[in-house]
Scaffold this active site. Sequence first.
Site, PDB file in Angstrom:
ATOM      1  N   GLY A 203     -72.438 -11.779 -64.408  1.00  0.00           N
ATOM      2  CA  GLY A 203     -72.368 -11.824 -65.868  1.00  0.00           C
ATOM      3  C   GLY A 203     -72.486 -13.241 -66.376  1.00  0.00           C
ATOM      4  N   ASN A 204     -72.193 -13.434 -67.633  1.00  0.00           N
ATOM      5  CA  ASN A 204     -72.229 -14.779 -68.202  1.00  0.00           C
ATOM      6  C   ASN A 204     -71.167 -14.905 -69.284  1.00  0.00           C
ATOM      7  OD1 ASN A 204     -73.488 -14.155 -70.916  1.00  0.00           O
ATOM      8  ND2 ASN A 204     -75.004 -13.282 -69.505  1.00  0.00           N
ATOM      9  N   ARG A 205     -71.032 -16.105 -69.849  1.00  0.00           N
ATOM     10  CA  ARG A 205     -69.896 -16.383 -70.730  1.00  0.00           C
ATOM     11  C   ARG A 205     -70.126 -16.002 -72.192  1.00  0.00           C
ATOM     12  NH1 ARG A 205     -68.509 -22.407 -70.109  1.00  0.00           N
ATOM     13  NH2 ARG A 205     -66.989 -21.883 -71.703  1.00  0.00           N
TER      14      ARG A 205
END
Length: 409
Positions: A203-205
């Site tokens: 995932g990412n932020r």
Amino acid sequence: MFVVVGVTGGIAAYKTVSLVRDLIRGGHEVHVIPTEGALRFVGLPTWEAISRNPVTTSLHDDVPQVRHVALGQHADLVIIAPATANTLAKMAAGIADDLLGTTLLATVAPVVVAPAMHSEMWRHPATVANIETLRARGVRVIGPEDGALTGGDSGPGRMSEPESIVRFALEVAAPLRQDLAGLRIAVTAGGTREPIDPVRFLGNRSSGRQGLAVALAAADRGADVHLIAAHLDADVRATASADPRIRVTDVGTATELQSATTDAATHADVVVMAAAVADYRVAAVSERKLTKESGDGTRTLELVENPDIVAGLVAERRPGQTIVGFAAETATGDELLARAARKRERKGVDLLAVNEVGWDRGFETTDNTLLLLTRDAHGDAHDDAQPASVTGTKREVADALWDAVLRLR
Ligand code: C5P
């Protein structure tokens, strides 16, 4: 603007002093109406000194001036900060046994409340129902925020910060432009999640905050908005679902985002790709949770490239359709500009909104800076010209983005 600030009996009343000061500094005429309870926390002379106007709690002062309704009739905006559970209940029931109560019944101005109380009181079904009643009547609610409460507790219940309340209230009171009325808009937001196995993902932020701000700004300006939501922070997701003007489609992976967005784009006049899309997905998603049994202390995941969704949209663009991309870049200065210009060209988007990000920049923040790179009305790139840079809350930069889209169309 003629602003009435109601202050009710909570410890957060001391913060309302700076709220009033900010309004005065902004050139507004402010009249403070404290309740008797509020005066136990902050005294009348403070309110008079800070607002530069006489202050009373009573219905029976100034009777010839019909003070009990005059302030309400004159008001362009009413802010109640802090709003206690008791005051919210009185407002919901229309009780008018003090100057604040009569003023609230006498006004047709927008009303903004900033609740502050202990979490238990905020969650009590009575308060929940009162808030619902007030919202249905058009009262706008800001906060409460999560955090430390008086007496060492923590949870939802802290009054929002004065600057946020002022900004929100002024936005609520400003006559809304309806310059996007009639436009159908699709906005993607949040971060995709690419599964590794049933319990893990890449995932990412991205919190989805900027994408949601773009969607809300468009809805406020009259557009018909479809939000395609990859993973959003919980509060962002809650705000999106609470807004009846926004249709939300939830997606997980880049592939799901692609199919929902391609679908939505067939009806959209403008597509804004604010989602942070994973460039790669795991080649073979394991049906079972991966274990450490392989033994040599390393693990290799084979990744395959995801389709470039925005490139696909540009290739299939309908006549008159505007496509906006986002780019999160860790480069700075000239390198950032050069990379962004190349990216706009390569992706073929009409507008590229470039976000400088880093370990402590761009994510989970309320403020943002965007560079806006556009092609001109003839389709020629404007990338060598200095792009517009806008800084402000995510909402403010979202409005600047819509202004730029309108100039393009
Ligand atoms: O190349 P980069 O990931 O920086 O491009 C960002 C822009 O492209 C964003 O608008 C993002 O939503 C979009 N994007 C896409 N499909 C991908 C990766 C990014 O549409 N696979």
